[in-house]
Structures are given as structure tokens and as C-alpha cells.
Design an enzyme around this catalytic site. Structure first.
Site, PDB file in Angstrom:
ATOM      1  CG  LEU A  22     -30.619  32.379  31.997  1.00 59.15           C
ATOM      2  CD1 LEU A  22     -31.370  32.635  33.299  1.00 59.15           C
ATOM      3  CD2 LEU A  22     -29.183  32.893  32.104  1.00 59.15           C
ATOM      4  CB  ALA A  23     -32.351  31.567  26.762  1.00 62.61           C
ATOM      5  CG  ASP A  24     -35.050  27.242  27.155  1.00 64.54           C
ATOM      6  OD1 ASP A  24     -35.492  26.596  26.200  1.00 64.54           O
ATOM      7  OD2 ASP A  24     -33.835  27.409  27.371  1.00 64.54           O
ATOM      8  CB  SER A  25     -36.453  30.170  32.776  1.00 67.42           C
ATOM      9  OG  SER A  25     -36.089  28.817  32.892  1.00 67.42           O
ATOM     10  CB  ALA A  28     -41.468  30.694  30.058  1.00 70.37           C
TER      11      ALA A  28
END
Length: 251
Positions: A22-25, A28
Site C-alpha cells: 500500500l505505502a509503495d503504491s 509511486a
């Protein structure tokens, strides 16, 4: 670290992590926006700039005003599961055919329509029913009324009845439902892509649609080494040099 896990889960359960990046998406998407902003600035000033972003920052931002609440009021948001401290009924409910639906009544008019639909109109006349925060103090009673009604109906019938009553409801999809959902189909949100190794496959489409410069997926993922010769050519290597590298096992 963002505070997401601390407020996610049931009140008497442990903090809950998302089952995907979630944090990665979010980081981005936010970084792509930052890059576009920097490019727009370059068009005006002629100068580029460094984009500095930490993965913890975008998810902290979308969590809302928690830092402000704590700073000004000392308020610490706790885990409430699917419920809300600001309105009720708001929860997930199981249908008679074993599916789940989500109901939210953030607007007073919606809450009243839901009570009429589930056969409990007398609750509307209660003094505490007039505001979302006081309705939330009677969550158990409201959940029982809504949950019992939904438990006697199939998902299709429950969704249809709520929509007819103009009350907010949504089926809780798993990926099988997503693949067959008529709205996703109409949007082409999950599109078909031809892959040289796997053949036709379905995957998420470009995130948004532009009227003048629409995007498209050219490939699902290039085979390993598919573009090696082209890239090395752009770097100035001749075909003979590339062939020599291959013969030496460097490629």
C-alpha cells in the site's frame, strides 16, 4: 510508521497490515505527480530540480488530519474495525447467500432511508438519531437492525433494494467479482493484453483515460533481454561488438 496499521483492525485485535504494498503504491503515484510538477516548473524557469520523497510521507498524508487532531486536541484515533465514530450504521454485513456488503450512512438522509428500508422507522424519532456522532453511540442497536435485514436477503436483492431506496451500499468484491463486474467491464479497467509467452492475459489498464492523448498497454512485461541489442546500439556499440559480447557470454 505512518500510523495506518495502528488504526486498522478491530478494537480488541492487533494492528493490521495491508496485504499488499500500500505505502509503495501510494508513493509511486505521488512521486509521478511530483515529477510532473517539477517538469511544469522547468517549463517556466528552464531549471530542473531534485524530487525528494520518503515512502512514509504519501500514506501519512492520505490518512487525514490525525497530526492536527493530536497537536490541537490531544486526540488519538483508535481502531474501530469497519465502524466509524462519526456515523452509524457503517459496517460490513453478510447476506443470506454468504456474500458481504458494505453500508455507510454518513448523510442523515441516507441513515433515515436505511432505517425505513430495514423496517425500523421508529428509530428515526429517537433524539440520538439526529446526528452521526450520537448515532455512533448506538452502533450495536443500529448494526443489529441492518444486519438482521441483510442476513435475510441475497447480495443481489440487498444491493437492489438499497439502490432503489437511494441508500449507500456496495458489494465487497474479491478479484473474481472484479473480473466480472459490469462497471469495470464498461471502463475496461481490466483489459486484455497479448503476451508473446503467455498469450492473451488480463491485467489492470492504464490508471486514467485522457481524451486527447489516451494511454495503452503495449506489453505486459518484455522477455528478458528482448531490448538488449537496441539499448546497446543506442549506447554506441556496433552489431559486431554486440555479437562479440554474446560469443564471450557477457550477454
Amino acid at each position: 510508521m505512518s500510523g495506518f496499521a495502528a488504526i486498522t483492525g478491530e478494537p480488541d485485535g492487533p494492528p493490521t497490515l495491508p496485504p499488499f504494498g500500500l505505502a509503495d503504491s501510494i508513493a509511486a503515484l505521488a512521486t509521478a505527480y511530483a515529477v510532473m510538477t517539477a517538469l511544469a516548473g522547468r517549463d517556466r524557469t528552464g531549471r530542473g530540480q531534485v524530487v525528494d520523497m520518503a515512502i512514509i510521507e504519501p500514506i501519512l498524508t492520505v490518512l487525514g488530519p490525525q497530526p492536527l487532531w493530536y497537536d490541537q486536541l490531544g486526540y488519538l484515533q483508535e481502531r474501530t474495525g469497519n465502524r466509524s465514530r462519526n456515523n452509524a450504521p457503517r459496517n460490513t454485513y453478510r447476506t443470506s447467500d454468504g456474500h458481504w456488503v458494505a453500508v455507510s450512512t454518513s448523510a442523515q438522509s441516507v441513515a433515515e432511508r436505511v432505517m425505513r428500508l430495514v423496517g425500523r422507522p421508529e428509530l428515526i424519532d429517537e433524539p440520538w438519531f439526529a446526528a452521526g456522532t450520537t448515532r455512533a453511540e448506538h452502533t450495536e442497536e443500529l448494526d443489529e437492525a441492518v444486519g438482521n435485514w441483510i442476513a435475510r436477503h441475497t447480495r443481489e436483492d440487498a444491493v437492489s433494494a438499497f439502490e432503489k431506496a437511494e441508500a449507500a451500499i456496495a458489494p465487497i468484491h474479491d478479484v473474481r467479482d472484479v473480473m466480472e463486474d459490469p462497471q469495470y467491464r464498461a471502463l475496461d479497467s481490466v483489459t486484455e493484453v497479448d503476451d508473446p509467452e503467455l498469450g492473451p492475459l488480463r491485467m489492470q489498464n492504464v490508471l486514467f483515460r485522457l481524451s486527447e492523448t489516451p494511454g495503452a498497454i503495449r506489453w505486459a512485461g518484455r522477455p528478458h533481454g528482448a531490448d538488449t541489442e537496441e539499448i546497446l546500439g543506442e549506447l554506441g556499440l556496433s552489431a559486431a561488438q554486440v555479437a562479440a559480447l554474446r560469443s564471450e557470454g557477457a550477454l
